[in-house]
Structure formats: structure tokens, C-alpha cells
Design a protein around this motif. Sequence first.
Motif, PDB file in Angstrom:
ATOM      1  N   SER A 163      35.232  34.154  35.376  1.00 39.79           N
ATOM      2  CA  SER A 163      34.447  34.513  36.548  1.00 39.79           C
ATOM      3  C   SER A 163      35.349  35.199  37.558  1.00 39.79           C
ATOM      4  O   SER A 163      36.388  34.653  37.935  1.00 39.79           O
ATOM      5  CB  SER A 163      33.821  33.264  37.177  1.00 39.79           C
ATOM      6  OG  SER A 163      33.485  33.473  38.525  1.00 39.79           O
ATOM      7  N   LEU A 164      34.962  36.391  38.016  1.00 37.73           N
ATOM      8  CA  LEU A 164      35.772  37.089  39.000  1.00 37.73           C
ATOM      9  C   LEU A 164      35.779  36.335  40.331  1.00 37.73           C
ATOM     10  O   LEU A 164      36.785  36.334  41.041  1.00 37.73           O
ATOM     11  CB  LEU A 164      35.261  38.513  39.182  1.00 37.73           C
ATOM     12  CG  LEU A 164      36.163  39.444  39.997  1.00 37.73           C
ATOM     13  CD1 LEU A 164      36.187  40.830  39.393  1.00 37.73           C
ATOM     14  CD2 LEU A 164      35.720  39.519  41.444  1.00 37.73           C
ATOM     15  N   VAL A 165      34.687  35.688  40.672  1.00 42.78           N
ATOM     16  CA  VAL A 165      34.632  34.913  41.918  1.00 42.78           C
ATOM     17  C   VAL A 165      35.623  33.761  41.858  1.00 42.78           C
ATOM     18  O   VAL A 165      36.366  33.505  42.817  1.00 42.78           O
ATOM     19  CB  VAL A 165      33.198  34.405  42.169  1.00 42.78           C
ATOM     20  CG1 VAL A 165      33.171  33.459  43.372  1.00 42.78           C
ATOM     21  CG2 VAL A 165      32.245  35.569  42.383  1.00 42.78           C
ATOM     22  N   ARG A 194      38.373  45.626  42.654  1.00 39.94           N
ATOM     23  CA  ARG A 194      37.217  44.730  42.718  1.00 39.94           C
ATOM     24  C   ARG A 194      37.637  43.316  43.086  1.00 39.94           C
ATOM     25  O   ARG A 194      36.928  42.607  43.800  1.00 39.94           O
ATOM     26  CB  ARG A 194      36.483  44.743  41.379  1.00 39.94           C
ATOM     27  CG  ARG A 194      35.841  46.075  41.049  1.00 39.94           C
ATOM     28  CD  ARG A 194      35.038  45.980  39.764  1.00 39.94           C
ATOM     29  NE  ARG A 194      34.410  47.260  39.445  1.00 39.94           N
ATOM     30  CZ  ARG A 194      33.576  47.433  38.420  1.00 39.94           C
ATOM     31  NH1 ARG A 194      33.298  46.410  37.618  1.00 39.94           N
ATOM     32  NH2 ARG A 194      33.037  48.614  38.185  1.00 39.94           N
ATOM     33  N   GLU A 198      36.361  41.220  46.388  1.00 38.18           N
ATOM     34  CA  GLU A 198      35.754  39.886  46.396  1.00 38.18           C
ATOM     35  C   GLU A 198      36.535  38.929  47.285  1.00 38.18           C
ATOM     36  O   GLU A 198      35.945  38.094  47.987  1.00 38.18           O
ATOM     37  CB  GLU A 198      35.645  39.345  44.967  1.00 38.18           C
ATOM     38  CG  GLU A 198      35.229  37.882  44.863  1.00 38.18           C
ATOM     39  CD  GLU A 198      33.898  37.541  45.528  1.00 38.18           C
ATOM     40  OE1 GLU A 198      33.704  36.362  45.877  1.00 38.18           O
ATOM     41  OE2 GLU A 198      33.052  38.455  45.709  1.00 38.18           O
ATOM     42  N   PRO A 221      32.061  47.567  42.533  1.00 37.39           N
ATOM     43  CA  PRO A 221      31.477  46.480  41.739  1.00 37.39           C
ATOM     44  C   PRO A 221      29.992  46.715  41.540  1.00 37.39           C
ATOM     45  O   PRO A 221      29.306  47.260  42.404  1.00 37.39           O
ATOM     46  CB  PRO A 221      31.754  45.234  42.583  1.00 37.39           C
ATOM     47  CG  PRO A 221      32.033  45.732  43.963  1.00 37.39           C
ATOM     48  CD  PRO A 221      32.623  47.087  43.800  1.00 37.39           C
ATOM     49  N   GLN A 292      34.928  40.999  35.010  1.00 42.35           N
ATOM     50  CA  GLN A 292      34.537  42.183  35.773  1.00 42.35           C
ATOM     51  C   GLN A 292      33.104  42.604  35.439  1.00 42.35           C
ATOM     52  O   GLN A 292      32.314  42.936  36.330  1.00 42.35           O
ATOM     53  CB  GLN A 292      35.490  43.344  35.446  1.00 42.35           C
ATOM     54  CG  GLN A 292      36.911  43.149  35.901  1.00 42.35           C
ATOM     55  CD  GLN A 292      37.183  43.792  37.250  1.00 42.35           C
ATOM     56  OE1 GLN A 292      36.423  44.613  37.728  1.00 42.35           O
ATOM     57  NE2 GLN A 292      38.278  43.405  37.860  1.00 42.35           N
ATOM     58  N   TYR A 295      30.358  40.380  37.059  1.00 41.00           N
ATOM     59  CA  TYR A 295      30.472  40.131  38.500  1.00 41.00           C
ATOM     60  C   TYR A 295      29.275  40.739  39.219  1.00 41.00           C
ATOM     61  O   TYR A 295      28.978  41.926  39.084  1.00 41.00           O
ATOM     62  CB  TYR A 295      31.770  40.745  39.017  1.00 41.00           C
ATOM     63  CG  TYR A 295      31.945  40.718  40.512  1.00 41.00           C
ATOM     64  CD1 TYR A 295      31.872  39.527  41.227  1.00 41.00           C
ATOM     65  CD2 TYR A 295      32.199  41.900  41.211  1.00 41.00           C
ATOM     66  CE1 TYR A 295      32.053  39.511  42.606  1.00 41.00           C
ATOM     67  CE2 TYR A 295      32.392  41.890  42.584  1.00 41.00           C
ATOM     68  CZ  TYR A 295      32.304  40.691  43.277  1.00 41.00           C
ATOM     69  OH  TYR A 295      32.480  40.679  44.642  1.00 41.00           O
TER      70      TYR A 295
END
Length: 359
Positions: A163-165, A194, A198, A221, A292, A295
Motif C-alpha cells: 500500500s502506498l499510503v 507520488r 502522499e 497519481p 503505485q 493508489y
Amino acid sequence: MALDRDEIVQIVSEIWEELLDVDVEDDDDFFDLGGYSLLIVNVVTEARKRGLELSSNDIYTHKTPAALADALSAAAAGAQADGPADPDFSTVWETGLSPLETEPSPTLVPLAPEGTGTPVFCFHWGTGNVRFLADLVDSFRGERPAYGLEMVGMWSRERPALSLVEMASRYLREIRTVQPEGPYLFVGPCAGGRIAYEIARQLEEQGERVAVLAVVNTMPPGTTELDPAWGLRELYDFRLASLRERYEVPDLLTDQERLMRGMVEIAWLDEQVDPADLHWRQAVWAAGIFAQEHYEPRPYGGEVTVFQLAEHADRPAADWGRVAAATETHTYESAGTLPLLRDPAFAQVLAKKLASYEN
């Protein structure tokens, strides 16, 4: 019902004709016709829509409609397929360790820790590494210290987040060990743009400010050039197939020294990477791309400074105004992210932007 050889040739030829806008004969080479690695994603997607199970490696290994049809027909008949001897994704991923099995490895890397004032934080690009920027940050950091954030799994077998978050949250915790409070200065090349976005968005939610958020050859993104339906295995296989084509080796263990030296030269690998980690690094790449691709961005109320390639300037998908409240865009004739990072004109503009924040 399985497709016969002639049907496979017809499907492949039609897809290539549509995507490449050329007439295609049975023995035409995909790459000679103008095909390239990212376009293979579209070929695979279109083939599957038409009932043909095709992989990216199939196209790299069998480059004509006739050769593809022969190989797929033979495989359907139970013949042993010719192919690379690289380990499959599951075998490589199983060598990794979950966060329950290992202590988290640091991702913060001092690039140029000496200096005064607010530090500059640079983020890894798609291959996960960031240490190559140690040779470049002096061109734009001024007197400030500079740090990099590299992907989990670069030097350990800790499995990275998908998960990018979650990835951004971890990097932010490490950033705050150096700079507990803002305003912050961020530089994100390629996929790192990106990640920087975030983190800036998370900081904004927490009442903090990012004074400079600079993205370098980064598509906003929410845009994609790969198939979001692909899982880790398909992304990993695509990566290996791309490398085999680029370095003209049947598998990545053939002439491995030349292969790894070539990847260091273009900053896809760091110096002193253990050859035993070559396939692990490609699995880490797949994890990063998966994060990515999945996201879902939220709006950002600050400004994004965009350094873009001229070839993307007119693409609606390249408009950062779709996700950010304000943008400042600089366009360069450059061959890619690394040449742009090395461009003195780019460094001068970025240095001036960072210097505009007085601390």
C-alpha cells in the motif's frame, strides 16, 4: 474451446495492427514494428479480452505472431516450453520476512547529512533505491543537509508494504526522527513523486506544511501505464522479461556480472548489491509498482512543482492540476528521469525553488 494456431496468429496480428497502426505479417517482429516494453501490457490485456492467455514473457521470447502461435499451441498440447531458468515469484517472495518475523529496517539514508537549515528529503524511484542521488544532491541542495528514503527490502529480506499510503506513513515516521516539525522540503523523482505527494497530503491533514513539493518526471497519481488487474506475479514476470530483452540474455543468471553492472550504470541497482539478491530486488520492484497502481489519491491543498519531459507536456493525463490546488510546471527536452536529474538547467531551477524557502 482452445484456440488453434491460425486463430492465435490472427488475434495477435490484429492486436498489433491496432496498437502499432501498421500492417502485420506472420513473421514480423514486434519490436521491429515499433513495439516497446510498456506497449506489451496493452497487448496482453487485449489478448485476454479475446480469449487468448498471453504473458509478457511470451512476447519477449517469441516475437512474431507465428512464433507466438507455435509456442502457445505446443504448450496447449503439453509440450515442454522453452523459457528462462529464473526463479518464479512465489519462490522468491517466500524468502522474504513479514513484519512479525523481523525488526523493521531503516529506510532513511543520509545522502549529504552535513549542512545547515531545513533538510531536503528525496524519495526512491520505481526500483526502490535512492543512494544514487548522493552524487546529484549537491547540484540543488545548497547548504542544506539531504536525506533519501529507500524502499523496504533493499538491504534486508523484510517484505515491503503493498500500500502506498502505508509506505508513506512509515517514511514519514522516519522523516520526523530528523525533522519533527515542518515546513518540509521534498523531491520525488519518477515514482518517488507520488510517494512525496502522499506524504505531503498526510502532513497537510495533520496541520503541517510542505514548503516545496517537487516531482521529477512523475505522472500524477491516478494515472497508469500498466494493467491494474495484474498481480505481483505478473508484474515480476514483466520485469524479468524486460530485463532479458534489454540486456539480451536468455535468463538473468547468464552473464550476471555484465547485467548487474549495466543496472548500476543506469542507477537501477546500487553498488555492492549481492548477486544473490538480484531476483529479490525485482520482487521488491513488483511490490512497489503494485502499490503505485492501486493508489487512490486524495486532493492536496498545496502547490506541486512539476519538472516534466517535453514529450508529456501535451498529455491531459500529465496535468497535476487534477489533484493539487496549485502547480508550477517546468518542461525539459530530456531522454528520461536520470538525464533530467543530471541536467544543470533542472538543478538550477530546483536549487532556486528550494532557496526561496528561507529558514
